[in-house]
Design a protein around this motif. Structure first.
Motif, PDB file in Angstrom:
ATOM      1  N   ARG A   6       0.837  -1.208   0.000  1.00 53.09           N
ATOM      2  CA  ARG A   6       0.000   0.000   0.000  1.00 53.09           C
ATOM      3  C   ARG A   6       0.874   1.262   0.000  1.00 53.09           C
ATOM      4  NH1 ARG A   6      -3.025  -1.373   3.874  1.00 53.09           N
ATOM      5  NH2 ARG A   6      -4.894  -1.982   2.739  1.00 53.09           N
ATOM      6  N   ARG A  62      -2.324   1.955 -13.089  1.00 51.63           N
ATOM      7  CA  ARG A  62      -2.169   0.557 -12.682  1.00 51.63           C
ATOM      8  C   ARG A  62      -2.149   0.430 -11.163  1.00 51.63           C
ATOM      9  NH1 ARG A  62       2.236  -2.093 -16.949  1.00 51.63           N
ATOM     10  NH2 ARG A  62       1.138  -1.474 -18.856  1.00 51.63           N
ATOM     11  N   ALA A 100      -5.633   0.507  -9.862  1.00 48.75           N
ATOM     12  CA  ALA A 100      -6.318  -0.762 -10.122  1.00 48.75           C
ATOM     13  C   ALA A 100      -5.931  -1.814  -9.087  1.00 48.75           C
ATOM     14  CB  ALA A 100      -5.992  -1.247 -11.528  1.00 48.75           C
ATOM     15  N   ILE A 101      -4.653  -1.874  -8.747  1.00 51.38           N
ATOM     16  CA  ILE A 101      -4.201  -2.827  -7.731  1.00 51.38           C
ATOM     17  C   ILE A 101      -4.720  -2.424  -6.358  1.00 51.38           C
ATOM     18  CG2 ILE A 101      -2.175  -3.739  -6.538  1.00 51.38           C
ATOM     19  CD1 ILE A 101      -2.505  -4.903  -9.289  1.00 51.38           C
ATOM     20  N   GLN A 102      -4.687  -1.109  -6.096  1.00 55.19           N
ATOM     21  CA  GLN A 102      -5.104  -0.618  -4.783  1.00 55.19           C
ATOM     22  C   GLN A 102      -6.573  -0.946  -4.492  1.00 55.19           C
ATOM     23  OE1 GLN A 102      -4.544   3.654  -4.179  1.00 55.19           O
ATOM     24  NE2 GLN A 102      -3.275   3.157  -2.410  1.00 55.19           N
ATOM     25  N   SER A 103      -7.391  -0.966  -5.549  1.00 56.19           N
ATOM     26  CA  SER A 103      -8.820  -1.247  -5.362  1.00 56.19           C
ATOM     27  C   SER A 103      -9.072  -2.685  -4.934  1.00 56.19           C
ATOM     28  CB  SER A 103      -9.582  -0.952  -6.661  1.00 56.19           C
ATOM     29  OG  SER A 103      -9.176  -1.848  -7.692  1.00 56.19           O
ATOM     30  N   THR A 104      -8.101  -3.558  -5.110  1.00 57.60           N
ATOM     31  CA  THR A 104      -8.262  -4.962  -4.727  1.00 57.60           C
ATOM     32  C   THR A 104      -7.753  -5.239  -3.319  1.00 57.60           C
ATOM     33  OG1 THR A 104      -6.090  -5.641  -5.582  1.00 57.60           O
ATOM     34  CG2 THR A 104      -7.933  -5.605  -7.145  1.00 57.60           C
ATOM     35  N   LEU A 105      -7.105  -4.267  -2.696  1.00 57.54           N
ATOM     36  CA  LEU A 105      -6.547  -4.481  -1.363  1.00 57.54           C
ATOM     37  C   LEU A 105      -7.640  -4.401  -0.303  1.00 57.54           C
ATOM     38  CD1 LEU A 105      -3.273  -2.323  -1.514  1.00 57.54           C
ATOM     39  CD2 LEU A 105      -3.553  -4.759  -1.985  1.00 57.54           C
TER      40      LEU A 105
END
Length: 224
Positions: free
Chosen positions: A170, A188, A191-196
């Motif tokens: 994070r 990008r 996009a990854i942060q939204s899955t954390l």
């Protein structure tokens, strides 16, 4: 009193050897300088022609790089060799080629690509710890382009996620957004942060209630 012409003639007679020697020396320096410049120009042209002839053939590029070690075009040759090895899945070979390219392309627009290519090849080669160190080195280099450092932070975030270090991931993703607010790596990262998983909310400890003044009783010594 001697005339000007006589003084010039006398000076010439006394110093003609020195004057002639100086003129010859100056002429020789000019000839040598022009010769060196011509040689350098011809050599650079020949090296450029040889590099172009190698095209994208790894064997020809390797021969060119070895024959012209130290030249900037040799750095580009090693960079191309690394790209071809990477495409072929030869990640150890790719990392070695990128590493050879790094000092030769240092300070140019290709410096970051060589370092990112090497670090990413190390990742795919299986040595995650070494790759993480390589990416951290890129992030710490303030001379690197912003987009290169953002890409390195993004890859650090992925490595941290893979290792289960959510907080580190994070943090790296936040740094990507701070350094390159509108770039592709920020997109990008989002996009990854939204899955954390959401960050844990820390609440302040409840304060111990203080009894009201009316509930307080004064106990005197000896009182029951």
């Amino acid at each position: 009193q001697a005339s000007f012409e006589e003084r010039v003639q006398l000076f010439w007679l006394e110093n003609k050897k020195t004057i002639l020697l100086t003129c010859v020396l100056v002429l020789l320096i000019l000839v040598v300088k022009e010769g060196v410049l011509y040689y350098i120009a011809q050599r650079e042209q020949a090296i450029g022609t040889a590099f172009a002839a190698a095209e994208s053939n790894p064997d020809k590029l390797r021969t060119f790089a070895n024959q012209n070690s130290g030249h900037k075009l040799a750095g580009l040759a090693w960079l191309s060799i690394g790209d071809e090895a990477f495409k072929a899945g030869k990640f150890t070979e790719a990392a070695t080629a990128y590493e050879k390219a790094e000092p030769l392309v240092a300070g140019s627009a290709f410096a970051g690509r060589a370092q990112i290519g090497r670090a990413f090849s190390i990742v795919l080669g299986g040595d995650k710890a070494k790759a993480e160190d390589a990416f951290k080195k890129i992030v710490a280099d303030e001379k690197q382009a912003v987009i290169t450092r953002s890409e390195a932070r993004y890859h650090l975030a992925l490595l941290a996620l893979e290792a289960g270090r959510i907080d580190d991931a994070r943090k790296a993703l936040n740094e990507v957004q701070q350094g390159d607010a509108t770039g592709i790596w920020t997109q990008r990262a989002l996009a990854i942060q939204s899955t954390l998983p959401p960050e844990p909310v820390t609440t302040a400890p409840a304060e111990t209630a203080t009894p009201a003044a009316s509930d307080l009783k004064l106990s005197l010594p000896g009182a029951k």
